[in-house]
Design a protein around this motif. Structure first.
Motif, PDB file in Angstrom:
ATOM      1  N   ASP A 170      49.122 -31.711  47.589  1.00 22.08           N
ATOM      2  CA  ASP A 170      48.579 -30.627  47.274  1.00 22.08           C
ATOM      3  C   ASP A 170      49.760 -29.916  46.804  1.00 22.08           C
ATOM      4  O   ASP A 170      51.183 -29.982  46.960  1.00 22.08           O
ATOM      5  CB  ASP A 170      48.568 -29.810  48.872  1.00 22.08           C
ATOM      6  CG  ASP A 170      47.014 -30.405  49.280  1.00 22.08           C
ATOM      7  OD1 ASP A 170      46.323 -31.072  48.531  1.00 22.08           O
ATOM      8  OD2 ASP A 170      46.635 -30.040  50.415  1.00 22.08           O
ATOM      9  N   ARG A 221      48.483 -24.978  48.810  1.00 23.03           N
ATOM     10  CA  ARG A 221      48.707 -24.863  50.288  1.00 23.03           C
ATOM     11  C   ARG A 221      48.729 -23.347  50.791  1.00 23.03           C
ATOM     12  O   ARG A 221      48.310 -23.026  51.825  1.00 23.03           O
ATOM     13  CB  ARG A 221      50.146 -25.406  50.857  1.00 23.03           C
ATOM     14  CG  ARG A 221      50.126 -26.987  50.798  1.00 23.03           C
ATOM     15  CD  ARG A 221      51.387 -27.483  51.332  1.00 23.03           C
ATOM     16  NE  ARG A 221      52.846 -27.105  50.588  1.00 23.03           N
ATOM     17  CZ  ARG A 221      53.055 -27.899  49.787  1.00 23.03           C
ATOM     18  NH1 ARG A 221      52.461 -29.000  49.283  1.00 23.03           N
ATOM     19  NH2 ARG A 221      54.265 -27.626  49.008  1.00 23.03           N
ATOM     20  N   HIS A 242      44.944 -32.333  54.927  1.00 25.03           N
ATOM     21  CA  HIS A 242      46.161 -31.812  54.451  1.00 25.03           C
ATOM     22  C   HIS A 242      46.655 -32.988  53.501  1.00 25.03           C
ATOM     23  O   HIS A 242      47.600 -34.009  54.120  1.00 25.03           O
ATOM     24  CB  HIS A 242      47.179 -31.405  55.517  1.00 25.03           C
ATOM     25  CG  HIS A 242      46.708 -30.201  56.561  1.00 25.03           C
ATOM     26  ND1 HIS A 242      46.584 -29.088  55.992  1.00 25.03           N
ATOM     27  CD2 HIS A 242      46.179 -30.381  57.812  1.00 25.03           C
ATOM     28  CE1 HIS A 242      46.156 -28.346  56.985  1.00 25.03           C
ATOM     29  NE2 HIS A 242      45.766 -29.062  58.096  1.00 25.03           N
TER      30      HIS A 242
END
Length: 244
Positions: free
Chosen positions: A228, A233, A224
């Motif tokens: 991003d 996502r 993560h």
């Protein structure tokens, strides 16, 4: 009646300065002398050293400070800049209007002066060194103004660390309605060995704050990532259904 042959003028006359039923206060004849009590405590502490820099707590005996016993106390360090009463004389009980054993020393100080008290107290244990603090309690209804002096003398515990302190607290004047709390008007620190460097009390951190942790960037292969995009996502979301 005067004896026969004597003149009534020869009879002893009452002294007009003597008033029947006049009350005398012992406090007017035996007033507190803070300077003398401070000197006595210092001299007793010095006598306990016996060639050592810091005397032991186990060496302290009440009979050695008979004249200052009502004003004396023993502190135990419980945290950096904090200490509580292990033993305390009658004068401290009168000032607070209650038993002070187990209470923190800062209970005698108004909130605005507790930070400075903490700094001075920690320097007594850390250096170690001697500290004398001057205090003042403002007058109020049923509470006359009071000047006071606080003396702190370091002691070693049974384990050998400097976590105890012998001291005295002397307030001059009528105590009035308890509890009484004081503001710090000045303080002075002295080395336990003449000529040694004095450790100046330094401001302590606010509350229980700790140094912030250094920033470390996330590894590049972290799943993560902060970089991003919203589309990336959303692409990781999966629809879970109970239909088979």
């Amino acid at each position: 009646m005067p004896p026969a042959g004597s003149d009534s003028r020869d009879a002893p006359q009452d002294d007009p300065r003597q008033k029947p039923g006049e009350l005398l206060r012992l406090a007017d004849f035996d007033r507190i002398r803070p300077g003398q009590i401070i000197l006595e405590m210092r001299a007793y502490w010095e006598s306990l050293r016996k060639g050592r820099a810091i005397p032991m707590r186990a060496d302290v005996e009440p009979r050695g400070i008979r004249n200052a016993l009502d004003y004396a106390f023993i502190l135990e360090r419980i945290a950096p800049g904090a200490a509580r009463f292990r033993l305390a004389g009658r004068h401290l009980i009168d000032l607070m209007g209650m038993e002070v054993r187990g209470m923190p020393l800062c209970a005698l100080i108004n909130a605005r002066g507790r930070g400075r008290l903490s700094d001075v107290l920690e320097s007594v244990f850390k250096a170690p060194q001697i500290a004398e603090i001057r205090l003042y309690s403002e007058g109020a209804y049923a509470q006359p103004a009071l000047d006071a002096r606080l003396l702190l003398l370091p002691l070693r515990s049974d384990l050998g660390d400097v976590t105890r302190a012998l001291g005295c607290f002397i307030a001059e004047g009528e105590i009035g309605q308890a509890p009484r709390r004081f503001d710090i008007t000045g303080d002075e620190c002295q080395p336990v060995i003449p000529g040694a460097v004095v450790l100046e009390p330094s401001p302590s951190s606010h509350g229980f704050a700790e140094p912030p942790a250094p920033f470390r960037a996330a590894p590049p292969d972290q799943r993560h990532r902060e970089a991003d995009t919203p589309e990336e996502r959303r692409a990781r979301f999966r629809i879970v259904s109970d239909k088979t």
